[in-house]
Design a protein around this motif. Structure first.
Motif, PDB file in Angstrom:
ATOM      1  N   PHE A  85       0.839  -1.198   0.000  1.00  0.00           N
ATOM      2  CA  PHE A  85       0.000   0.000   0.000  1.00  0.00           C
ATOM      3  C   PHE A  85       0.873   1.247   0.000  1.00  0.00           C
ATOM      4  N   GLY A  86       0.528   2.200  -0.885  1.00  0.00           N
ATOM      5  CA  GLY A  86       1.303   3.435  -0.991  1.00  0.00           C
ATOM      6  C   GLY A  86       2.356   3.393  -2.067  1.00  0.00           C
ATOM      7  N   GLU A  87       2.639   2.206  -2.631  1.00  0.00           N
ATOM      8  CA  GLU A  87       3.630   2.095  -3.681  1.00  0.00           C
ATOM      9  C   GLU A  87       2.975   2.229  -5.048  1.00  0.00           C
ATOM     10  N   ASP A  88       3.793   2.392  -6.058  1.00  0.00           N
ATOM     11  CA  ASP A  88       3.309   2.491  -7.423  1.00  0.00           C
ATOM     12  C   ASP A  88       2.561   1.208  -7.777  1.00  0.00           C
ATOM     13  N   PRO A  89       1.265   1.301  -8.176  1.00  0.00           N
ATOM     14  CA  PRO A  89       0.496   0.089  -8.483  1.00  0.00           C
ATOM     15  C   PRO A  89       1.098  -0.733  -9.602  1.00  0.00           C
ATOM     16  N   SER A  90       1.876  -0.096 -10.497  1.00  0.00           N
ATOM     17  CA  SER A  90       2.457  -0.849 -11.603  1.00  0.00           C
ATOM     18  C   SER A  90       3.559  -1.790 -11.142  1.00  0.00           C
ATOM     19  N   SER A  91       3.998  -1.633  -9.864  1.00  0.00           N
ATOM     20  CA  SER A  91       5.062  -2.499  -9.360  1.00  0.00           C
ATOM     21  C   SER A  91       4.522  -3.783  -8.733  1.00  0.00           C
ATOM     22  N   SER A  92       3.219  -3.971  -8.779  1.00  0.00           N
ATOM     23  CA  SER A  92       2.617  -5.163  -8.186  1.00  0.00           C
ATOM     24  C   SER A  92       3.132  -6.429  -8.863  1.00  0.00           C
ATOM     25  N   LYS A  93       3.278  -7.480  -8.069  1.00  0.00           N
ATOM     26  CA  LYS A  93       3.785  -8.743  -8.609  1.00  0.00           C
ATOM     27  C   LYS A  93       2.746  -9.446  -9.474  1.00  0.00           C
ATOM     28  N   ARG A  94       1.455  -9.189  -9.230  1.00  0.00           N
ATOM     29  CA  ARG A  94       0.413  -9.822 -10.016  1.00  0.00           C
ATOM     30  C   ARG A  94       0.081  -8.917 -11.203  1.00  0.00           C
ATOM     31  N   LYS A  95       0.844  -9.041 -12.266  1.00  0.00           N
ATOM     32  CA  LYS A  95       0.696  -8.161 -13.430  1.00  0.00           C
ATOM     33  C   LYS A  95      -0.324  -8.767 -14.393  1.00  0.00           C
ATOM     34  N   VAL A  96      -1.575  -8.637 -14.036  1.00  0.00           N
ATOM     35  CA  VAL A  96      -2.640  -9.221 -14.837  1.00  0.00           C
ATOM     36  C   VAL A  96      -3.717  -8.174 -15.097  1.00  0.00           C
ATOM     37  N   PHE A  97      -4.575  -8.493 -16.072  1.00  0.00           N
ATOM     38  CA  PHE A  97      -5.737  -7.669 -16.398  1.00  0.00           C
ATOM     39  C   PHE A  97      -5.359  -6.281 -16.919  1.00  0.00           C
ATOM     40  N   ARG A  98      -4.244  -6.163 -17.636  1.00  0.00           N
ATOM     41  CA  ARG A  98      -3.935  -4.908 -18.320  1.00  0.00           C
ATOM     42  C   ARG A  98      -4.717  -4.879 -19.633  1.00  0.00           C
ATOM     43  N   THR A  99      -5.170  -3.704 -20.049  1.00  0.00           N
ATOM     44  CA  THR A  99      -6.051  -3.615 -21.204  1.00  0.00           C
ATOM     45  C   THR A  99      -5.535  -2.626 -22.245  1.00  0.00           C
ATOM     46  N   ILE A 100      -5.757  -2.978 -23.510  1.00  0.00           N
ATOM     47  CA  ILE A 100      -5.468  -2.090 -24.630  1.00  0.00           C
ATOM     48  C   ILE A 100      -6.745  -1.973 -25.460  1.00  0.00           C
ATOM     49  N   PHE A 101      -7.215  -0.746 -25.628  1.00  0.00           N
ATOM     50  CA  PHE A 101      -8.406  -0.500 -26.439  1.00  0.00           C
ATOM     51  C   PHE A 101      -7.976   0.169 -27.739  1.00  0.00           C
ATOM     52  N   ILE A 102      -8.397  -0.391 -28.857  1.00  0.00           N
ATOM     53  CA  ILE A 102      -8.041   0.149 -30.164  1.00  0.00           C
ATOM     54  C   ILE A 102      -9.311   0.713 -30.791  1.00  0.00           C
ATOM     55  N   GLU A 103      -9.340   2.020 -30.968  1.00  0.00           N
ATOM     56  CA  GLU A 103     -10.521   2.688 -31.511  1.00  0.00           C
ATOM     57  C   GLU A 103     -10.783   2.258 -32.948  1.00  0.00           C
ATOM     58  N   SER A 104     -12.040   2.300 -33.348  1.00  0.00           N
ATOM     59  CA  SER A 104     -12.415   1.887 -34.691  1.00  0.00           C
ATOM     60  C   SER A 104     -11.803   2.818 -35.737  1.00  0.00           C
ATOM     61  N   LEU A 105     -11.473   2.260 -36.877  1.00  0.00           N
ATOM     62  CA  LEU A 105     -10.867   3.021 -37.970  1.00  0.00           C
ATOM     63  C   LEU A 105     -11.769   4.155 -38.444  1.00  0.00           C
ATOM     64  N   CYS A 106     -13.077   3.977 -38.337  1.00  0.00           N
ATOM     65  CA  CYS A 106     -14.003   4.986 -38.854  1.00  0.00           C
ATOM     66  C   CYS A 106     -14.118   6.212 -37.955  1.00  0.00           C
ATOM     67  N   ARG A 107     -13.544   6.144 -36.752  1.00  0.00           N
ATOM     68  CA  ARG A 107     -13.600   7.291 -35.844  1.00  0.00           C
ATOM     69  C   ARG A 107     -12.440   8.227 -36.164  1.00  0.00           C
ATOM     70  N   VAL A 108     -12.747   9.290 -36.898  1.00  0.00           N
ATOM     71  CA  VAL A 108     -11.716  10.214 -37.387  1.00  0.00           C
ATOM     72  C   VAL A 108     -11.586  11.443 -36.493  1.00  0.00           C
ATOM     73  N   LYS A 109     -12.721  12.012 -36.051  1.00  0.00           N
ATOM     74  CA  LYS A 109     -12.689  13.250 -35.289  1.00  0.00           C
ATOM     75  C   LYS A 109     -13.182  13.096 -33.858  1.00  0.00           C
ATOM     76  N   THR A 110     -14.022  12.116 -33.608  1.00  0.00           N
ATOM     77  CA  THR A 110     -14.559  11.908 -32.256  1.00  0.00           C
ATOM     78  C   THR A 110     -14.427  10.446 -31.859  1.00  0.00           C
ATOM     79  N   LEU A 111     -14.418  10.204 -30.565  1.00  0.00           N
ATOM     80  CA  LEU A 111     -14.347   8.842 -30.046  1.00  0.00           C
ATOM     81  C   LEU A 111     -15.727   8.199 -30.086  1.00  0.00           C
ATOM     82  N   SER A 112     -15.745   6.887 -30.210  1.00  0.00           N
ATOM     83  CA  SER A 112     -17.001   6.140 -30.144  1.00  0.00           C
ATOM     84  C   SER A 112     -17.534   6.153 -28.715  1.00  0.00           C
ATOM     85  N   LEU A 113     -18.788   5.760 -28.546  1.00  0.00           N
ATOM     86  CA  LEU A 113     -19.357   5.699 -27.200  1.00  0.00           C
ATOM     87  C   LEU A 113     -18.581   4.703 -26.349  1.00  0.00           C
TER      88      LEU A 113
END
Length: 301
Positions: free
Chosen positions: A235-263
């Motif tokens: 507790f109090g340390e950088d959360p990225s230093s946790s030993k259980r490095k799971v459930f990281r997420t990458i979201f890739i926006e749709s190609l058709c979204r040129v000026k605004t983000l999708s919902l």
């Protein structure tokens, strides 16, 4: 005169303390996510990696997710049907099979086209005559849920071995479904998603576009917080230093979204570890996104 604390007062105080602790922990994780995203973007724009292309940044953006005992990421890939699946197939080819393995696919229960499409694509492009493509897709050929594995030599000669597992999830909302009824389907989808992610416990989740990905992203974030809360000694340390490095997420926006983000993009924007877009105009509007030129080549002006 000494006041005597009633059991109800003690319980209320305990709830307040626990709630405050959980809130601080969640906020620290969100702050760490935002700081990492801004830092990677600054390195991309002003650092030595400014000229990198494709999905090179995925390697850098997921360095903190690398398990300590292994050199590979257990990766969940969500195929969102239609054009989302087409985009994801192109993006999958940029993920190094030596690093992002094993691959597990998730599709919606009502999606009957994504897995056959991916199978046809791999079968037509990855043959033993082309060693590069063959090894690129090795271990990534999806096995249908109701697929009976063929034993003939022709099938083994035209598709890479070691088929990837496929899981299905109920959609949060079907096309043209009423918003009232979608509340109940969304809750059910979230419950089933949490069950599946708890079973898989992936290091990395890659998703794009469709609304079904929203329960996946939020469930992964909640499970990540629970794993972090379980490690009270840090507790109090950088959360990225946790030993259980799971459930990281990458979201890739749709190609058709040129000026605004999708919902979907707007909903998951605050909590994903990496938010990828395809158009420079979106980078000008949002300070925590990264650009990918796999589908849209960048042209220097």
């Amino acid at each position: 005169m000494t006041k005597i604390l009633l059991p109800g007062s003690v319980a209320a105080a305990t709830i307040v303390v626990i709630s405050s602790f959980i809130s601080l922990k969640v906020l620290s994780i969100v702050r760490c996510i935002h700081n990492n995203r801004r830092k990677r973007r600054q390195i991309k724009e002003y650092g030595q990696d400014a000229s990198s292309s494709s999905l090179d940044h995925l390697q850098n953006s997921t360095d903190e997710t690398r398990p300590l005992s292994s050199s590979k990421f257990k990766t969940v890939v969500f195929l969102g049907s239609g054009g989302h699946t087409t985009e994801m197939i192109q993006l999958l080819q940029q993920l190094d099979p030596k690093i992002y393995a094993p691959i597990v696919y998730i599709v919606a229960k009502s999606d009957v086209t994504s897995i056959p499409r991916l199978q046809r694509y791999i079968s037509s492009s990855a043959t033993k005559d082309d060693n590069d493509d063959y090894h690129q897709w090795e271990g990534r050929y999806p096995k249908c849920v109701n697929d009976e594995t063929k034993n003939n030599n022709d099938d083994r000669a035209t598709t890479p071995p070691a088929k990837a597992q496929v899981y299905t999830l109920p959609r949060a909302r079907e096309v043209h479904q009423s918003y009232i009824s979608s509340i109940f389907t969304t809750l059910y989808s979230t419950y089933k998603t949490a069950q599946l992610l708890w079973k898989l416990q992936p290091h990395l989740i890659v998703t794009n576009g469709p609304g079904t990905c929203v329960p996946i992203v939020y469930c992964s974030f909640i499970l990540r917080c629970l794993f972090s809360l379980g490690d009270l000694s840090r507790f109090g340390e950088d959360p990225s230093s946790s030993k259980r490095k799971v459930f990281r997420t990458i979201f890739i926006e749709s190609l058709c979204r040129v000026k605004t983000l999708s919902l979907s993009g707007k909903l998951v924007y605050p909590i994903v570890d990496s938010f990828v877009v395809h158009w420079p105009s979106l980078m000008e509007r949002h300070d925590m996104v990264e650009i990918c030129d796999v589908l849209v080549p960048l042209v220097d002006s």
